[in-house]
Design a protein around this motif. Structure first.
Motif, PDB file in Angstrom:
ATOM      1  N   ILE A   1      44.878  48.929  40.464  1.00  0.00           N
ATOM      2  CA  ILE A   1      43.496  48.677  40.347  1.00  0.00           C
ATOM      3  C   ILE A   1      43.468  48.254  38.856  1.00  0.00           C
ATOM      4  O   ILE A   1      42.624  47.334  38.266  1.00  0.00           O
TER       5      ILE A   1
ATOM      6  N   SER B   1      42.204  44.804  36.329  1.00  0.00           N
ATOM      7  CA  SER B   1      41.102  44.685  35.078  1.00  0.00           C
ATOM      8  C   SER B   1      42.069  44.054  33.905  1.00  0.00           C
ATOM      9  O   SER B   1      41.603  43.182  33.191  1.00  0.00           O
TER      10      SER B   1
ATOM     11  N   ASP C   1      35.622  47.793  34.780  1.00  0.00           N
ATOM     12  CA  ASP C   1      35.884  46.722  33.750  1.00  0.00           C
ATOM     13  C   ASP C   1      34.663  45.816  33.265  1.00  0.00           C
ATOM     14  O   ASP C   1      33.849  45.828  33.962  1.00  0.00           O
TER      15      ASP C   1
ATOM     16  N   PRO D   1      34.394  37.469  42.275  1.00  0.00           N
ATOM     17  CA  PRO D   1      33.187  36.482  42.862  1.00  0.00           C
ATOM     18  C   PRO D   1      32.908  37.185  44.100  1.00  0.00           C
ATOM     19  O   PRO D   1      33.449  37.683  45.048  1.00  0.00           O
TER      20      PRO D   1
ATOM     21  N   SER E   1      41.035  31.472  42.648  1.00  0.00           N
ATOM     22  CA  SER E   1      41.724  31.708  41.497  1.00  0.00           C
ATOM     23  C   SER E   1      41.949  30.489  40.634  1.00  0.00           C
ATOM     24  O   SER E   1      42.346  29.486  41.074  1.00  0.00           O
TER      25      SER E   1
ATOM     26  N   THR F   1      33.344  44.818  37.251  1.00  0.00           N
ATOM     27  CA  THR F   1      33.880  45.246  38.469  1.00  0.00           C
ATOM     28  C   THR F   1      34.076  46.974  38.185  1.00  0.00           C
ATOM     29  O   THR F   1      34.742  47.147  37.141  1.00  0.00           O
TER      30      THR F   1
HETATM   31  C1  1YM Z   1      38.266  47.732  38.482  1.00  0.00           C
HETATM   32  C2  1YM Z   1      39.152  46.457  39.240  1.00  0.00           C
HETATM   33  O1  1YM Z   1      39.368  43.930  40.196  1.00  0.00           O
HETATM   34  N1  1YM Z   1      38.548  42.945  38.131  1.00  0.00           N
HETATM   35  C3  1YM Z   1      38.410  41.791  38.527  1.00  0.00           C
HETATM   36  C4  1YM Z   1      39.169  41.278  39.697  1.00  0.00           C
HETATM   37  C5  1YM Z   1      38.789  39.708  39.697  1.00  0.00           C
HETATM   38  C6  1YM Z   1      38.099  39.168  38.782  1.00  0.00           C
HETATM   39  C7  1YM Z   1      37.650  39.824  37.650  1.00  0.00           C
HETATM   40  C8  1YM Z   1      37.919  37.639  38.754  1.00  0.00           C
HETATM   41  C9  1YM Z   1      39.061  36.764  38.861  1.00  0.00           C
HETATM   42  C10 1YM Z   1      38.923  35.428  39.322  1.00  0.00           C
HETATM   43  C11 1YM Z   1      37.638  34.744  38.814  1.00  0.00           C
HETATM   44  C12 1YM Z   1      40.032  34.639  39.357  1.00  0.00           C
HETATM   45  C13 1YM Z   1      39.481  39.200  40.813  1.00  0.00           C
HETATM   46  N2  1YM Z   1      39.077  38.414  41.547  1.00  0.00           N
HETATM   47  C14 1YM Z   1      39.762  37.889  42.647  1.00  0.00           C
HETATM   48  C15 1YM Z   1      39.468  36.703  43.448  1.00  0.00           C
HETATM   49  N3  1YM Z   1      38.893  45.387  38.537  1.00  0.00           N
HETATM   50  C16 1YM Z   1      38.854  44.097  38.959  1.00  0.00           C
HETATM   51  N4  1YM Z   1      37.845  41.061  37.655  1.00  0.00           N
HETATM   52  N5  1YM Z   1      36.586  35.832  38.759  1.00  0.00           N
HETATM   53  C17 1YM Z   1      36.819  36.962  38.752  1.00  0.00           C
HETATM   54  O2  1YM Z   1      41.126  35.032  39.380  1.00  0.00           O
HETATM   55  O3  1YM Z   1      39.705  33.298  39.509  1.00  0.00           O
HETATM   56  C18 1YM Z   1      40.816  38.785  42.878  1.00  0.00           C
HETATM   57  S1  1YM Z   1      40.710  40.008  41.763  1.00  0.00           S
HETATM   58  F1  1YM Z   1      40.535  36.486  44.190  1.00  0.00           F
HETATM   59  F2  1YM Z   1      38.491  36.948  44.241  1.00  0.00           F
HETATM   60  F3  1YM Z   1      39.460  35.710  42.585  1.00  0.00           F
END
Ligand code: 1YM
Length: 447
Positions: A45, A49, A75, A81, A108, A168
């Motif tokens: 997890i 972050s 975080d 999303p 992503s 998140t």
């Molecule tokens: C406490 C745990 O999981 N933070 C987190 C995860 C993601 C994003 C931001 C994120 C990623 C993206 C776009 C990207 C995740 N997103 C995904 C998915 N904290 C934690 N913070 N916007 C936000 O990678 O493009 C998986 S993890 F797949 F949904 F984009």
């Protein structure tokens, strides 16, 4: 039944089947179900972050160990999303309830760079937890979704209120029917989080233990340069940490090095995507080769080594060295080797590290002549000591060979009984008349 509802239900069934596989063979995903495996859930997890920070979003992570040994990671990144995924399931639910083959999915933009289970970490945590509660602050709202008993969805994401912040929070409780112990180890968290804070400069990581009220905050402006200072605090460092960084072949390379007067043995800690590579690999090979080359070039350029002199060897330039090498590499290029998969195999990593460390170290040595000269002198001293030791070894070998050859004493010499060199004796036995033992004469030498 409405079409969307049907898709939703089908996806849900598939999801549960996927997570069931994790519960059946947890070891395949987290290595073990002991304390190490338990903490692996937390690292998964936290890695998400950290990935978000490394993508350029957010600069704070908070870890709270709650009283019943549940853990929460918060975080201030973009927030997962919240929209509907093309499978007809809300994106957070896909993140927490689907096992992906690797990498993140369609939403992503970048690539996952921190260690861990390559995009499936959140769902593995869900599969092995009694509950997971996800809070997402994004697009002006706070969303909440809960899963229970290894991943069953309790509710669709619901809006809890408005928020101007983004981020998140994931709160989970490892399942005691899976793990032999579910007690979260504060010290272990402390060490891991401190290490992460060193590896990602300017990232603020807070740890709070509700069970004991212990708390700690880590933030290191100078990242691994401070890490090396910390490691060498009792080793009498010769100079301030040397910090080198750059990007080559899409691989980010960071390195901090410092020579010390105490403890001569080399100490190189290497990391790939924030994960320690205990068995080294291509990145370490590139580092060592660049270091040797940069020191030799400098020593020749400044006349420390003449044309007739042999090059300094790797061990000469690494005597008294402590170094941290941290590289970040896209998942598509990641290759690990060896039984424990702790050894980097990516060929590009050797070239990237070698090129950056050589170029930047060459520049540093040219700029900081005084430090450079004293380090080169130390390396030359090490080379001389190495050469003297080699000659002494060679001499002993020659003497032994000579003794055996000239006297053909095989079978007639026995190991000494007394360890005091003053009383060691060599008896040479001469047979005056062949085959007549009683005519044997002794000559005694003090060695
Ligand atoms: C406490 C745990 O999981 N933070 C987190 C995860 C993601 C994003 C931001 C994120 C990623 C993206 C776009 C990207 C995740 N997103 C995904 C998915 N904290 C934690 N913070 N916007 C936000 O990678 O493009 C998986 S993890 F797949 F949904 F984009």
């Amino acid at each position: 039944m409405a079409r969307t509802k049907q898709i939703y239900d089908e996806s849900k069934i598939q999801i549960l089947q996927g997570l069931e596989a994790v519960r059946k063979r947890p070891g395949m995903y987290i290595g073990s179900t002991d304390s190490k495996g338990l903490h692996q859930l937390l690292w998964e997890i936290i890695d998400n972050s950290i990935d978000e920070v490394l993508s350029g979003f957010g600069d704070q992570i908070k870890v709270i160990i709650h009283k019943g040994n549940s853990v929460e990671v918060i975080d201030n990144g973009r927030g997962i999303p919240i929209g509907m995924h093309k499978s007809g399931v809300p994106t957070p639910q896909v993140v927490f309830c689907t096992l992906h083959a690797g990498g993140k999915f369609d939403t992503s933009s970048g690539y996952k760079v921190s260690g861990g289970l390559h995009g499936v970490g959140s769902s593995v945590v869900n599969a092995l937890s009694e509950f997971v509660e996800v809070n997402i602050q994004r697009d002006g709202k706070i969303y909440f979704q809960k899963y229970e008993k290894g991943g069953s969805v309790i509710n669709k994401p619901k809006i809890l209120g408005d928020s101007r912040k983004t981020g998140t929070s994931v709160h989970f409780k490892p399942d005691p029917s899976i793990f032999s112990s579910t007690v979260i180890d504060y010290k272990l968290c402390y060490q891991r989080l401190k290490e992460s804070a060193y590896l990602v400069k300017n990232l603020k990581i807070e740890l709070f233990d509700e069970r004991t009220n212990e708390t700690e905050t880590f933030v290191f402006q100078n990242g691994i340069a401070e890490y090396i200072d910390d490691l060498n605090s009792n080793k009498d460092p010769i100079h301030d940490a040397i910090y080198l960084e750059g990007t080559n072949l899409g691989i980010q390379v960071e390195c901090a090095l410092q020579y010390c007067n105490k403890f001569y043995s080399e100490n190189l800690l290497s990391y790939v995507n924030n994960i320690r590579t205990r068995d080294g690999g291509t990145h370490e090979t590139g580092f060592r080769s660049a270091l040797t080359k940069a020191f030799n070039d400098y020593a020749r350029m400044k006349g420390f080594l003449k044309d007739k002199d042999p090059n300094l060897e790797g061990t000469d330039v690494r005597e008294g060295l402590s170094a941290i090498l941290s590289i970040r590499i896209g998942e598509d290029k990641l290759q690990f080797e060896g039984q424990t998969k702790n050894k980097l195999g990516t060929a590009d990593a050797k070239f990237a590290v070698e090129a950056i460390v050589f170029e930047k170290l060459k520049f540093f040595l040219a700029e900081k002549g005084e430090i450079a000269n004293s380090l080169v002198n130390n390396a030359i001293r090490a080379a001389k000591a190495r050469e003297a030791a080699r000659r002494a070894r060679e001499e002993v070998r020659m003497i032994k060979q000579k003794v055996v050859k000239t006297a053909n004493l095989a079978g007639k010499l026995a190991p000494v009984q007394n360890k005091n060199p003053k009383v060691n004796e060599l008896f040479i036995v001469e047979e005056a008349v062949p085959n007549k033992a009683e005519t044997v004469a002794f000559r005694q030498f003090y060695l």
